[in-house]
Design a protein around this motif. Structure first.
Motif, mmCIF file in Angstrom:
data_model
loop_
_atom_site.group_PDB
_atom_site.id
_atom_site.type_symbol
_atom_site.label_atom_id
_atom_site.label_comp_id
_atom_site.label_asym_id
_atom_site.label_seq_id
_atom_site.Cartn_x
_atom_site.Cartn_y
_atom_site.Cartn_z
ATOM 1 N N CYS A 1 0.839 -1.206 0.000
ATOM 2 C CA CYS A 1 0.000 0.000 0.000
ATOM 3 C C CYS A 1 0.874 1.256 0.000
ATOM 4 O O CYS A 1 0.618 2.199 -0.752
ATOM 5 C CB CYS A 1 -0.924 -0.020 1.207
ATOM 6 N N ALA A 2 1.908 1.269 0.823
ATOM 7 C CA ALA A 2 2.808 2.420 0.887
ATOM 8 C C ALA A 2 3.488 2.662 -0.465
ATOM 9 O O ALA A 2 3.604 3.811 -0.915
ATOM 10 C CB ALA A 2 3.856 2.221 1.979
ATOM 11 N N CYS A 3 3.891 1.595 -1.116
ATOM 12 C CA CYS A 3 4.540 1.721 -2.432
ATOM 13 C C CYS A 3 3.582 2.307 -3.460
ATOM 14 O O CYS A 3 3.941 3.224 -4.203
ATOM 15 C CB CYS A 3 5.056 0.372 -2.906
ATOM 16 N N PHE A 4 2.364 1.787 -3.511
ATOM 17 C CA PHE A 4 1.387 2.294 -4.471
ATOM 18 C C PHE A 4 1.019 3.748 -4.179
ATOM 19 O O PHE A 4 0.906 4.553 -5.107
ATOM 20 C CB PHE A 4 0.133 1.418 -4.490
ATOM 21 N N LEU A 5 0.841 4.097 -2.915
ATOM 22 C CA LEU A 5 0.525 5.482 -2.570
ATOM 23 C C LEU A 5 1.650 6.420 -2.988
ATOM 24 O O LEU A 5 1.399 7.514 -3.504
ATOM 25 C CB LEU A 5 0.251 5.608 -1.073
ATOM 26 N N ALA A 6 2.891 6.002 -2.790
ATOM 27 C CA ALA A 6 4.027 6.832 -3.195
ATOM 28 C C ALA A 6 4.061 7.011 -4.711
ATOM 29 O O ALA A 6 4.326 8.104 -5.219
ATOM 30 C CB ALA A 6 5.332 6.209 -2.705
ATOM 31 N N ARG A 7 3.778 5.943 -5.442
ATOM 32 C CA ARG A 7 3.745 6.038 -6.909
ATOM 33 C C ARG A 7 2.641 6.965 -7.391
ATOM 34 O O ARG A 7 2.746 7.559 -8.458
ATOM 35 C CB ARG A 7 3.526 4.664 -7.526
ATOM 36 N N LEU A 8 1.573 7.063 -6.612
ATOM 37 C CA LEU A 8 0.471 7.957 -6.976
ATOM 38 C C LEU A 8 0.755 9.411 -6.618
ATOM 39 O O LEU A 8 0.027 10.306 -7.002
ATOM 40 C CB LEU A 8 -0.821 7.502 -6.284
ATOM 41 N N GLY A 9 1.825 9.650 -5.835
ATOM 42 C CA GLY A 9 2.226 11.017 -5.528
ATOM 43 C C GLY A 9 2.091 11.444 -4.087
ATOM 44 O O GLY A 9 2.389 12.584 -3.754
ATOM 45 N N TYR A 10 1.649 10.557 -3.214
ATOM 46 C CA TYR A 10 1.567 10.914 -1.800
ATOM 47 C C TYR A 10 2.973 10.956 -1.223
ATOM 48 O O TYR A 10 3.814 10.126 -1.544
ATOM 49 C CB TYR A 10 0.687 9.923 -1.031
ATOM 50 N N LYS A 11 3.235 11.955 -0.368
ATOM 51 C CA LYS A 11 4.598 12.190 0.106
ATOM 52 C C LYS A 11 4.830 11.859 1.569
ATOM 53 O O LYS A 11 5.934 11.544 1.963
ATOM 54 C CB LYS A 11 4.961 13.649 -0.134
ATOM 55 N N ASP A 12 3.807 11.973 2.390
ATOM 56 C CA ASP A 12 3.971 11.813 3.840
ATOM 57 C C ASP A 12 3.313 10.512 4.301
ATOM 58 O O ASP A 12 2.190 10.521 4.793
ATOM 59 C CB ASP A 12 3.373 13.021 4.560
ATOM 60 N N ILE A 13 4.016 9.396 4.117
ATOM 61 C CA ILE A 13 3.492 8.071 4.448
ATOM 62 C C ILE A 13 4.352 7.486 5.563
ATOM 63 O O ILE A 13 5.581 7.453 5.455
ATOM 64 C CB ILE A 13 3.547 7.129 3.225
ATOM 65 N N THR A 14 3.709 7.038 6.634
ATOM 66 C CA THR A 14 4.426 6.430 7.747
ATOM 67 C C THR A 14 3.852 5.044 8.014
ATOM 68 O O THR A 14 2.646 4.873 8.080
ATOM 69 C CB THR A 14 4.282 7.275 9.026
ATOM 70 N N VAL A 15 4.750 4.056 8.142
ATOM 71 C CA VAL A 15 4.337 2.691 8.483
ATOM 72 C C VAL A 15 4.752 2.455 9.932
ATOM 73 O O VAL A 15 5.928 2.582 10.275
ATOM 74 C CB VAL A 15 5.001 1.647 7.558
ATOM 75 N N TYR A 16 3.790 2.116 10.777
ATOM 76 C CA TYR A 16 4.061 1.821 12.181
ATOM 77 C C TYR A 16 4.100 0.315 12.381
ATOM 78 O O TYR A 16 3.185 -0.389 11.987
ATOM 79 C CB TYR A 16 2.976 2.424 13.080
ATOM 80 N N GLU A 17 5.157 -0.173 13.001
ATOM 81 C CA GLU A 17 5.332 -1.604 13.258
ATOM 82 C C GLU A 17 5.871 -1.783 14.664
ATOM 83 O O GLU A 17 6.827 -1.100 15.052
ATOM 84 C CB GLU A 17 6.281 -2.206 12.227
ATOM 85 N N LYS A 18 5.287 -2.687 15.428
ATOM 86 C CA LYS A 18 5.743 -2.895 16.811
ATOM 87 C C LYS A 18 7.009 -3.756 16.896
ATOM 88 O O LYS A 18 7.757 -3.664 17.855
ATOM 89 C CB LYS A 18 4.639 -3.499 17.658
ATOM 90 N N GLU A 19 7.231 -4.599 15.908
ATOM 91 C CA GLU A 19 8.438 -5.436 15.904
ATOM 92 C C GLU A 19 9.631 -4.623 15.394
ATOM 93 O O GLU A 19 9.477 -3.506 14.900
ATOM 94 C CB GLU A 19 8.229 -6.663 15.009
ATOM 95 N N LYS A 20 10.811 -5.202 15.464
ATOM 96 C CA LYS A 20 12.013 -4.519 15.012
ATOM 97 C C LYS A 20 12.311 -4.773 13.528
ATOM 98 O O LYS A 20 13.318 -4.347 13.008
ATOM 99 C CB LYS A 20 13.221 -4.953 15.846
ATOM 100 N N TYR A 21 11.399 -5.492 12.872
ATOM 101 C CA TYR A 21 11.591 -5.825 11.461
ATOM 102 C C TYR A 21 10.282 -5.630 10.711
ATOM 103 O O TYR A 21 9.207 -5.642 11.284
ATOM 104 C CB TYR A 21 12.061 -7.275 11.318
ATOM 105 N N LEU A 22 10.379 -5.405 9.425
ATOM 106 C CA LEU A 22 9.203 -5.294 8.572
ATOM 107 C C LEU A 22 8.973 -6.603 7.825
ATOM 108 O O LEU A 22 9.870 -7.445 7.750
ATOM 109 C CB LEU A 22 9.397 -4.174 7.550
ATOM 110 N N GLY A 23 7.818 -6.754 7.280
ATOM 111 C CA GLY A 23 7.545 -7.925 6.444
ATOM 112 C C GLY A 23 6.535 -8.880 7.028
ATOM 113 O O GLY A 23 5.922 -9.648 6.296
#
Length: 59
Positions: free
Chosen positions: A34-56
């Motif tokens: 979702c973050a990748c697609f939003l960035a491709r559409l032109g959104y600039k201020d995207i934050t992903v919150y994750e409680k673990e120390k790794y993504l995925g």
């Protein structure tokens, strides 16, 4: 889907300029995609919150 891999400089600006703050909860595959697609559409201020120390997710 018709969304380019990168933001084309000739793309029309978003209705409000893409300056909205977007928060995605959880750093799993869906949020990362979702973050990748939003960035491709032109959104600039995207934050992903994750409680673990790794993504995925899907440990």
């Amino acid at each position: 889907m018709g969304i380019s891999q990168t933001l084309d400089p000739k793309t029309k600006p978003l209705p409000k300029g893409g300056d909205q703050r977007i928060a995605l909860i959880g750093g799993g595959p869906a949020s990362i995609s979702c973050a990748c697609f939003l960035a491709r559409l032109g959104y600039k201020d995207i934050t992903v919150y994750e409680k673990e120390k790794y993504l995925g997710g899907l440990r």
